[in-house]
Design an enzyme around this catalytic site. Structure first.
Site, PDB file in Angstrom:
ATOM      1  CG  ASP A 210      -8.029  -4.744   1.852  1.00  0.00           C
ATOM      2  OD1 ASP A 210      -8.964  -4.256   2.517  1.00  0.00           O
ATOM      3  OD2 ASP A 210      -7.997  -4.740   0.606  1.00  0.00           O
TER       4      ASP A 210
ATOM      5  CE1 TYR B 232      -3.476  -2.663   0.623  1.00  0.00           C
ATOM      6  CE2 TYR B 232      -4.624  -0.657   1.231  1.00  0.00           C
ATOM      7  CZ  TYR B 232      -4.657  -1.992   0.872  1.00  0.00           C
ATOM      8  OH  TYR B 232      -5.853  -2.629   0.759  1.00  0.00           O
TER       9      TYR B 232
ATOM     10  CE  LYS C 181       1.790 -17.857  -2.463  1.00  0.00           C
ATOM     11  NZ  LYS C 181       0.907 -19.047  -2.486  1.00  0.00           N
TER      12      LYS C 181
ATOM     13  CG  ASP D  51      -2.067 -20.364  -1.053  1.00  0.00           C
ATOM     14  OD1 ASP D  51      -1.497 -20.282   0.048  1.00  0.00           O
ATOM     15  OD2 ASP D  51      -1.608 -21.027  -2.011  1.00  0.00           O
TER      16      ASP D  51
ATOM     17  CG  ASP E  65     -13.543  -7.104   2.810  1.00  0.00           C
ATOM     18  OD1 ASP E  65     -13.270  -6.330   3.751  1.00  0.00           O
ATOM     19  OD2 ASP E  65     -14.053  -6.713   1.734  1.00  0.00           O
TER      20      ASP E  65
HETATM   21  C1  IPM Z   1     -10.292  -1.198   4.180  1.00  0.00           C
HETATM   22  C2  IPM Z   1     -10.557  -0.631   2.820  1.00  0.00           C
HETATM   23  C3  IPM Z   1      -9.416   0.295   2.453  1.00  0.00           C
HETATM   24  C4  IPM Z   1      -8.160  -0.527   2.410  1.00  0.00           C
HETATM   25  C5  IPM Z   1      -9.592   1.089   1.152  1.00  0.00           C
HETATM   26  C6  IPM Z   1     -10.899   1.809   1.106  1.00  0.00           C
HETATM   27  C7  IPM Z   1      -8.444   2.031   0.945  1.00  0.00           C
HETATM   28  O1  IPM Z   1     -10.733  -1.640   1.893  1.00  0.00           O
HETATM   29  O2  IPM Z   1     -10.160  -0.410   5.137  1.00  0.00           O
HETATM   30  O3  IPM Z   1     -10.230  -2.418   4.302  1.00  0.00           O
HETATM   31  O4  IPM Z   1      -7.872  -1.180   1.391  1.00  0.00           O
HETATM   32  O5  IPM Z   1      -7.439  -0.540   3.396  1.00  0.00           O
HETATM   33 MG    MG Z   2     -10.832  -3.594   2.755  1.00  0.00          MG
END
Ligand code: IPM
Ligand code: MG
Length: 364
Positions: free
Chosen positions: A247, A142, A191, A223, A251
Site C-alpha cells: 500500500d 489488513y 522487514k 525502510d 503510493d
Molecule cells: C489502496 C487504498 C486502500 C488500501 C484503502 C482505501 C482501503 O489505499 O487501494 O491503496 O489501503 O488498500
Molecule cells: Mg493505498
C-alpha cells in the site's frame, strides 16, 4: 467475443472516469469486433447513502456473475466520520476478499511525454521508470485479528500481521510469472530483521524462486526499499511485498512518476477474473466539474483486456492511444505543464476514443 463487465463507479470523480473508460472500451469493441456489456452496481459511499451499507450483496453477486469488474473510486469527506463496517473503504476490502483477489498489480511507468511531471532529477530518471509493484491483497495486517482491550494502562487497540505459507507462495508465484515477461528481476520487500511474519515470508519467496532459475531475486528491508525507490528507481523491475508495505510503496512509486492520475491497477485471483481500478482516490474537490484525469481508469481497462480477456493487441491499442494523445500535448489539470493544452475529462476521453479509431493496426 462478448464480455460482461460489472462497473462500480462509486464516489467523487468515479462516475466521470468510468463513463470515459466504458466509451473507450466500446470503441475498442467496434474496432476489433468484440462487444462489452456493462452492468452497473453500487459500492462505497453512494451505496451507504442508498441502501445503508458500502458493499450490498447484490453488488458482490453481480461482480461474481461478470467476466471482470471495473471500479472508479470510493470514499469522500461526507463519510469520513463513520466507523467500522460502514465506511466506504469497506467496499474495497470486502470486494478484494470476497472475490478472492489476492494479487494486486500496480505498474508505475513514467511516460516520456510527462518527464517534466517527475519530481526526480533527469540523471536519476535516465531512460525512464518502469516498475511493477505486486502487492499481496487479502492477507496481512489488513485482515488479521484486531480489536480493543483493556491493558495495564487503560484502553488499547491492536492489529495483527500474519501470513500463511500458502498466501506467500501464491503471491510470490504471481510475481515471478510477471517477471518472466519483463526484465526477470524480482525484489522482495519485507522487514525480516524485525518481524517473524517477514521471516516466514522471505523463506517462502526464496523457496518459490527455485522454480524460476531464469529470474534473479534480491531482498530489501522496507525502510531501505522506500529510500532506494527515490535514490535509484531504475534498479527495480518487479517488487513483491505484503499488503501494507505494498500500500505504502505503491503510493511512493506512483509519485515518482509524477502523475497519480495516470496509474492503473489490476487485482487478480486464481483464473482470469479480475477487478481493475485507478490507483487514485475519489478526488471530491474536483468531482462533477469535468476536470478529472480519466487516463488511469482507461489504462485499467487496458489491463483488463490484457489480463482477464487475453486481448493483448486491444490493450496495446489503448496504451498507444494514450501515448499519442499525450504526445500531441493534451493534458488534464493534474498533469498540466507550460505550453500544453488543458482539457477536461470528457474531452480526454473523446480524444482517446478517436485515437483508438485512427491508429493504424501496424502501430498497435
Ligand atoms: C489502496 C487504498 C486502500 C488500501 C484503502 C482505501 C482501503 O489505499 O487501494 O491503496 O489501503 O488498500
Ligand atoms: Mg493505498
Amino acid at each position: 467475443m462478448k464480455y460482461v463487465i460489472a462497473t462500480l463507479p462509486g464516489d467523487g470523480i468515479g462516475p466521470e472516469v468510468i463513463e470515459q473508460a466504458c466509451a473507450v472500451l466500446d470503441k475498442v469493441g467496434q474496432r476489433y469486433g468484440h462487444s462489452f456489456e456493462f452492468k452497473e452496481y453500487l459500492a462505497g459511499g453512494v451505496a451507504i447513502d442508498q441502501v445503508g451499507e458500502p458493499l450490498p450483496d447484490e453488488t458482490v453477486a453481480g461482480c461474481l456473475a461478470s467476466d471482470s469488474v471495473l471500479l472508479g473510486a470510493v470514499g469522500g469527506p461526507k463519510w469520513d466520520n463513520l466507523t467500522g463496517d460502514i465506511r466506504p473503504e469497506q467496499a474495497l476490502l470486502g470486494l478484494r476478499s470476497k472475490l478472492g483477489l489476492y494479487a494486486n498489480l500496480r505498474p508505475a511507468v513514467l511516460h516520456k511525454a510527462l518527464r517534466d511531471a517527475c519530481p526526480l532529477r533527469p540523471d536519476i530518471i535516465g531512460h525512464g521508470i518502469d516498475i511493477m509493484v505486486v502487492r499481496e491483497l487479502t492477507g496481512g495486517i489488513y485482515f488479521g485479528a484486531s480489536g480493543r482491550r483493556l491493558g495495564p494502562h487503560g484502553e488499547e487497540a491492536y492489529d495483527t500481521e500474519s501470513y500463511s505459507v500458502m498466501e506467500v507462495e501464491r503471491i510470490a508465484r504471481t510475481a515471478f510469472e510477471i517477471a518472466l515477461k519483463r526484465n526477470r528481476l524480482v525484489t522482495n520487500v519485507d522487514k525480516a530483521n524485525v518481524l517473524e511474519s517477514s521471516r516466514l515470508w522471505r523463506s517462502v519467496v526464496i523457496k518459490v524462486a527455485e522454480d524460476y532459475p531464469e529470474v534473479e531475486l534480491n531482498h530489501l528491508y522496507v525502510d531501505n526499499a522506500s529510500m532506494q525507490l527515490i535514490r535509484d528507481p531504475r534498479q527495480f523491475d518487479v517488487i513483491v511485498t505484503t499488503n501494507m508495505f505494498g500500500d505504502i510503496l505503491s503510493d511512493e512509486a506512483s509519485m515518482i512518476t509524477g502523475s497519480i492520475g495516470m496509474l492503473p491497477s489490476a487485482s487478480l485471483g486464481k483464473g482470469q477474473f479480475g477487478m481493475y481500478e485507478p490507483i487514485h482516490g475519489s478526488a471530491p474537490d474536483i468531482a462533477g466539474q469535468d476536470k478529472a484525469n480519466p487516463i488511469a481508469t482507461i489504462l485499467s481497462a487496458a489491463m483488463m483486456l490484457r489480463y482477464s480477456f487475453d486481448l493483448e493487441q486491444e490493450a496495446q491499442a489503448i496504451e498507444d492511444a494514450v501515448t499519442r494523445v499525450l504526445d500531441a500535448g493534451c493534458r488534464t489539470g493534474d498533469i498540466m505543464s507550460p505550453g500544453m493544452k488543458l482539457i477536461g475529462c470528457s474531452e480526454m476521453g473523446r480524444l482517446l476514443q478517436e485515437a483508438v479509431e485512427l491508429l493504424q493496426p501496424s502501430e498497435n
